[in-house]
Every structure is written in structure tokens, then in C-alpha cells.
Design a protein around this motif. Structure first.
Motif, PDB file in Angstrom:
ATOM      1  N   LEU A 237     -10.876 -28.198  18.025  1.00  0.00           N
ATOM      2  CA  LEU A 237     -10.102 -27.128  17.393  1.00  0.00           C
ATOM      3  C   LEU A 237     -10.617 -25.733  17.756  1.00  0.00           C
ATOM      4  O   LEU A 237     -10.228 -24.741  17.135  1.00  0.00           O
ATOM      5  N   GLU A 238     -11.459 -25.641  18.758  1.00  0.00           N
ATOM      6  CA  GLU A 238     -12.062 -24.349  19.100  1.00  0.00           C
ATOM      7  C   GLU A 238     -11.010 -23.296  19.444  1.00  0.00           C
ATOM      8  O   GLU A 238     -11.097 -22.153  18.976  1.00  0.00           O
ATOM      9  N   LYS A 239      -9.985 -23.697  20.205  1.00  0.00           N
ATOM     10  CA  LYS A 239      -8.954 -22.722  20.600  1.00  0.00           C
ATOM     11  C   LYS A 239      -8.132 -22.296  19.385  1.00  0.00           C
ATOM     12  O   LYS A 239      -7.697 -21.144  19.291  1.00  0.00           O
ATOM     13  N   ASP A 240      -7.873 -23.251  18.446  1.00  0.00           N
ATOM     14  CA  ASP A 240      -7.183 -22.881  17.209  1.00  0.00           C
ATOM     15  C   ASP A 240      -8.029 -21.927  16.389  1.00  0.00           C
ATOM     16  O   ASP A 240      -7.536 -20.931  15.842  1.00  0.00           O
ATOM     17  N   PHE A 241      -9.337 -22.231  16.277  1.00  0.00           N
ATOM     18  CA  PHE A 241     -10.239 -21.375  15.496  1.00  0.00           C
ATOM     19  C   PHE A 241     -10.239 -19.943  16.042  1.00  0.00           C
ATOM     20  O   PHE A 241     -10.284 -18.973  15.283  1.00  0.00           O
ATOM     21  N   ASN A 242     -10.182 -19.823  17.348  1.00  0.00           N
ATOM     22  CA  ASN A 242     -10.282 -18.504  17.994  1.00  0.00           C
ATOM     23  C   ASN A 242      -9.050 -17.640  17.771  1.00  0.00           C
ATOM     24  O   ASN A 242      -9.055 -16.450  18.095  1.00  0.00           O
ATOM     25  N   THR A 243      -7.978 -18.236  17.212  1.00  0.00           N
ATOM     26  CA  THR A 243      -6.778 -17.431  16.932  1.00  0.00           C
ATOM     27  C   THR A 243      -6.896 -16.705  15.590  1.00  0.00           C
ATOM     28  O   THR A 243      -6.000 -15.937  15.223  1.00  0.00           O
ATOM     29  N   PHE A 244      -7.991 -16.976  14.852  1.00  0.00           N
ATOM     30  CA  PHE A 244      -8.207 -16.336  13.559  1.00  0.00           C
ATOM     31  C   PHE A 244      -9.310 -15.274  13.681  1.00  0.00           C
ATOM     32  O   PHE A 244     -10.119 -15.294  14.616  1.00  0.00           O
TER      33      PHE A 244
ATOM     34  N   ASN B 227     -13.443 -17.613  12.979  1.00  0.00           N
ATOM     35  CA  ASN B 227     -13.238 -18.886  13.686  1.00  0.00           C
ATOM     36  C   ASN B 227     -14.111 -20.006  13.092  1.00  0.00           C
ATOM     37  O   ASN B 227     -15.024 -20.527  13.731  1.00  0.00           O
ATOM     38  N   THR B 228     -13.811 -20.350  11.809  1.00  0.00           N
ATOM     39  CA  THR B 228     -14.560 -21.415  11.132  1.00  0.00           C
ATOM     40  C   THR B 228     -13.593 -22.448  10.558  1.00  0.00           C
ATOM     41  O   THR B 228     -12.403 -22.158  10.344  1.00  0.00           O
ATOM     42  N   ALA B 229     -14.120 -23.626  10.280  1.00  0.00           N
ATOM     43  CA  ALA B 229     -13.299 -24.699   9.700  1.00  0.00           C
ATOM     44  C   ALA B 229     -12.826 -24.318   8.299  1.00  0.00           C
ATOM     45  O   ALA B 229     -11.694 -24.646   7.907  1.00  0.00           O
TER      46      ALA B 229
END
Length: 517
Positions: free
Chosen positions: A414-421, A424-426
Motif C-alpha cells: 500500500l506504499e503508493k496509496d499511502f503516498n497520496t495522503f 503516509n501511515t496505515a
């Protein structure tokens, strides 16, 4: 909130029961009423035992009306094994026709059975059975035989009469007839000119175990008398009188009981009280018909023991149960809320276990929720695909959604998803998911039916696991159309994909079938 409701119910119920137990203990109960209750319970059990033996005799007589029926070994064996093996009172049975003999004895978990296989009555061929299966066999030779016993001779003299024997017979060598734990009953009848004799051995301790209501009294007595005038203390196994001659070893209390009992010869049943050695004794008696073989019984319980046990057993148990409820409630108050709700936690299988399965009605893989791997950029429309899948699981039978794994089971993370915030944390990722789910499907549904967990796999790659429980109510997903207006859409699982039901009629039919059962 539920924790405090539950604990308050426990404590309140406990206090009420405790107060009730105290009030119950303060309520007077007359000793004669207590004894009357105990004697009625005893009478039902003892009379039932006497009637049971009468029925046993009737059953045997009705099945052996022909002179040679006893020699039908298969019928005879099955009859006795099936009818008497589970009777807790019977220790052994002997059935004799002239020199032909049958014997049954219980031993531990097995039944030892003998049917005449020799011409001599002093030799018996025993066979052991357990759960109906043959185990072993052996012969036994007796130095003195049953037909030489006084019991056997007495039975032959008095046909068609039940007789009970309480004394030990010292003239023979059969162990079962020397055991003080046993009492014996017999019956003889004729088939044509053939003498038939039945002799039952009963366990005194097994019979006393049936008198459960008397177990709380240390010094109760049960005195029984047979038609021959033999008197026996059933509670101790001691002989009081044999052939109407009082045993010199008889205790003085038993003699006093019998002397007072003589004053009630004109009554068939009753309760009386007398004093002896500064103690009062309550007694109940009952006289039987001559057909039963038992003349009467006398039940005796000391007055002091009736008083000490007069506290209602129910109130005693209520008091302890009440204290248990109160203490349980107090303990629950000290338990942290998180611990109290721990049983509500829903575990989701590991990624390793889930990847053993293919996508199905209950399992779906998604590469991401925000990052578009085809366009290599952030795509907000992908989130609706995630929410649609969650809604479909809820409207069908529930399921698990994995985000960060593609259709070929490749671990993307989910690293790329996290980087959209911004963060970038769970944690931030889950907050974002839940906020959108609350808006789209309602807080009540999300809180009750959706669980979100994260698991790291393959070099710290995070995977989001979402478990969706089957909803109890229809889940409509609120989505804005191209004109910015909010619409409610209804999704379900069909195979391994999520599909929208568009027709209002079809939606109503589905809801009636799925939710309105």
C-alpha cells in the motif's frame, strides 16, 4: 454502557436473592412438617422398590409358562440379560426348575451368566458378557448348593408367595448369600408338577443410595419386617430379630422403636414421636399386604437432626448463588472496557492462508484503493470500486477484501496509496476509509459489520484486510452522479464480482428474499 447494565443486573439480582434467602431462613417451619415431607419421599422410593420386585416376578412367570421354556438357552439368556442388566438394585438372580438352573451376577461392567450345562447342580458353567459381547467362560464347583439352603426350602414350602430374607445363612458356602450388604427375596411357583424357584439378591447400599433425602441425617434408621417376623435394620445391615427372636446384640434404640410401634397395631400407616435418652425421635410407618412379603417398615430420624437441617436447602443454595452474582458483578466493574469487549473482536485469517484461495463470492483482491497502476497516477474513482465491493459483501453473505494484492496474487503493498495522503501511515489510511464508509453507508452499519486490519508481508509491504459481515439490514451506497446529485445504489455479489441491481422491483424482491425472512 452494556458493561454497566450487565453488572448492575448481576448485583441487583444477587442482592434480591440474598435478602430472600435471609427471609426464608427466618421463616419458621414446624419439625413435624419437615419429617412428614421426608417420610413421604422415602415412602415413594421404598414402595416403588417393593412394587418393582413384584413386577419382576410377574414378568418372569408370564414368560416361563411352559415346563421346558427354561431350556431354550438363547431365549432365556436374552430375556434375563435384557430385562435385568441395567437394574441398579439387583446383584444376582437364580432361577431353578428341579435340577435345571440359571444364574446371573453383576460384576463391575460385565454380567456373568450361567445356564445349566451340567447334570450336577453343584457345578455351574459361567460365561461373562460385556456390552452384550462374550468375554470368557469357566466352571465352578460348590461345596454346598443352593437347594440345601434354608431359603430354598422355605420357598418350596410356600408357593406363590413372595418371601424376603434378611439373615445370613451360615450353612452354605455361596459368597453372595453371606454378604451383609445384601438382602434377598424369593418366589416359588409350579408349572404342571415342576417346582420353579426364583431367588433375587439385592444391594442394600444401592437401595440406600436411592434415599437421597435422608443423606443429610447422620443417625436415621430404617427398620423392616418380613412376613416371617424377621426384623432388619436396612440402614446398617444389622439383624434385629430372627424368627421372632430378638438378637441380643440389638441396640436399645431399635428396641424402643419397636416397643412404641406396637402401640399402633390398629393403624396401617402413621407418624409418631417418642423420647429416649433426652432425645426425641420422629417415626413414620407403613404396613403392606401379605402378597408383598414385607410386613412393614419404620423410618426414624432424631428430632435434633431435623431441626439442624430445617433450614431450607433452597435458601442455602440461594445465599451462595446470590453472593456469587454480587461478587461477579463487582469483578466485572473492575475489568477494563477493552477487556470486557474482547470477545467481540473478529479475527481475520492471515494473508498466507487467504492466498491459498482464489477470488470468489467471499474473497476479492484489489491492487490499490487510490493509485492507478495503469495510468501511474492517483485516481479517486478507484475508491468507489472498494466501497462498492464492501457494500456488495454486506448485502450478500459477507466476505473479505484484500487491498494491496492484484488479481494474480502478486504482493504490491500500500506504499503508493499511502503516498497520496499528507500522512503516509496505515492509521491515516484507515481513518480516511472509515470516514468515507460512514458517509456512504452509515455509521451504524460500518461500526457493526466492518473490521479493518493491516498485515505486513514480504519486506514490510502492508496489506489492508477488510472483513465484512453479512448485514442484517439492506446496505445502500450513496454516490454522487455526474450532476452532483446524491443517488442510492444497491450492490450484491454475483460469483467473484460485485454487481448493481438497478430495477426497483428487483431490489425489493431481493430484499424480501434476503432480509425479510
Amino acid at each position: 454502557m452494556r458493561k454497566y447494565i450487565f453488572t448492575s443486573v448481576l448485583i441487583t439480582t444477587g442482592v434480591i436473592l440474598f435478602l430472600f434467602s435471609i427471609l426464608g431462613n427466618n421463616k419458621d417451619e414446624y419439625v413435624e412438617n419437615i419429617f412428614s415431607k421426608e417420610s413421604k419421599i422415602f415412602d415413594g422410593t421404598f414402595t416403588g422398590f417393593i412394587n418393582e420386585f413384584e413386577n419382576n416376578v410377574t414378568t418372569i412367570k408370564s414368560n416361563f409358562t411352559e415346563p421346558n421354556k427354561i431350556k431354550d438357552s438363547l431365549f432365556t439368556r436374552n430375556f434375563f440379560l435384557n430385562n435385568f442388566k441395567d437394574n441398579p438394585h439387583i446383584v444376582s438372580i437364580g432361577f431353578f426348575q428341579n435340577n435345571y438352573k440359571i444364574g446371573i451376577k453383576k460384576e463391575k461392567n460385565s454380567v456373568i451368566y450361567a445356564i445349566d450345562s451340567t447334570k450336577l447342580i453343584d457345578i455351574v458353567r459361567w460365561k461373562r458378557f460385556e456390552d452384550g459381547e462374550y468375554i470368557s467362560a469357566w466352571d465352578e464347583s460348590f461345596e454346598n448348593t443352593i437347594n440345601n439352603s434354608q431359603q430354598y426350602k422355605d420357598l418350596l414350602k410356600n408357593t406363590d408367595k413372595i418371601q424376603w430374607f434378611f439373615y445370613k445363612n451360615d450353612t452354605q458356602n455361596i459368597d453372595s448369600l453371606k454378604n451383609e450388604d445384601l438382602l434377598y427375596a424369593g418366589y416359588s411357583f409350579k408349572i404342571d408338577t415342576i417346582n420353579s424357584v426364583l431367588l433375587f439378591n439385592f444391594s442394600r447400599s444401592a437401595l440406600n443410595n436411592d434415599f437421597k433425602n435422608l443423606s443429610k441425617y447422620n443417625d436415621f434408621k430404617i427398620i423392616i419386617e418380613n412376613n416371617n417376623g424377621d426384623i432388619w435394620d436396612l440402614s446398617s445391615g444389622k439383624s434385629i430379630s430372627q424368627n421372632k427372636n430378638i438378637d441380643i446384640k440389638t441396640d436399645s434404640l431399635s428396641l424402643n422403636i419397636l416397643n412404641h410401634f406396637k402401640r399402633f397395631d390398629d393403624k396401617e400407616t402413621g407418624i409418631f414421636k417418642f423420647k429416649y435418652n433426652n432425645e426425641s425421635f420422629w417415626n413414620s410407618f407403613k404396613k403392606f399386604s401379605d402378597l408383598s412379603g414385607i410386613k412393614n417398615y419404620i423410618l426414624t430420624i432424631p428430632n435434633s437432626q431435623l431441626i439442624s437441617n430445617s433450614k431450607n436447602d433452597l435458601t442455602k443454595y440461594l445465599k451462595w448463588f446470590a453472593l456469587l452474582l454480587i461478587s461477579s458483578g463487582l469483578i466485572l466493574l473492575l475489568i477494563k472496557k477493552r477487556k470486557f469487549y474482547l470477545p467481540n473482536k473478529i479475527n481475520i485469517p492471515t494473508i498466507k492462508d487467504l492466498l491459498k484461495n482464489e477470488e470468489s463470492r467471499y474473497l476479492e483482491f484489489k491492487s490499490s484503493s487510490r493509485w492507478d497502476y495503469k495510468q501511474e497516477k492517483f485516481n479517486p474513482e478507484l475508491e468507489n470500486v472498494i466501497y462498492k465491493t464492501i457494500a456488495a459483501f454486506g448485502n450478500t453473505d459477507g466476505g473479505i477484501l484484500l487491498i494491496g494484492i492484484d488479481d494474480d496474487k502478486n504482493i504490491l503493498g500500500l506504499e503508493k496509496d499511502f503516498n497520496t495522503f499528507k500522512k503516509n501511515t496505515a492509521d491515516f489510511y484507515e481513518i480516511h476509509l472509515r470516514n468515507n464508509l460512514h458517509n456512504l453507508m452509515g455509521v451504524k452499519n460500518v461500526s457493526k459489520n466492518i473490521r479493518i486490519q493491516f498485515e505486513e508481508i514480504e519486506k514490510n509491504k502492508s496489506i489492508c484486510k477488510i472483513k465484512v459481515l453479512a448485514a442484517n439490514e439492506p446496505v445502500f451506497m450513496k454516490i454522487k452522479n455526474k450532476n452532483g446529485q446524491t443517488e442510492e445504489k444497491f450492490f450484491v455479489r454475483s460469483g467473484n464480482s460485485s454487481q448493481e441491481i438497478k430495477s426497483v422491483i428487483d431490489i425489493n424482491d431481493y430484499i424480501n428474499t434476503r432480509f425479510n425472512k
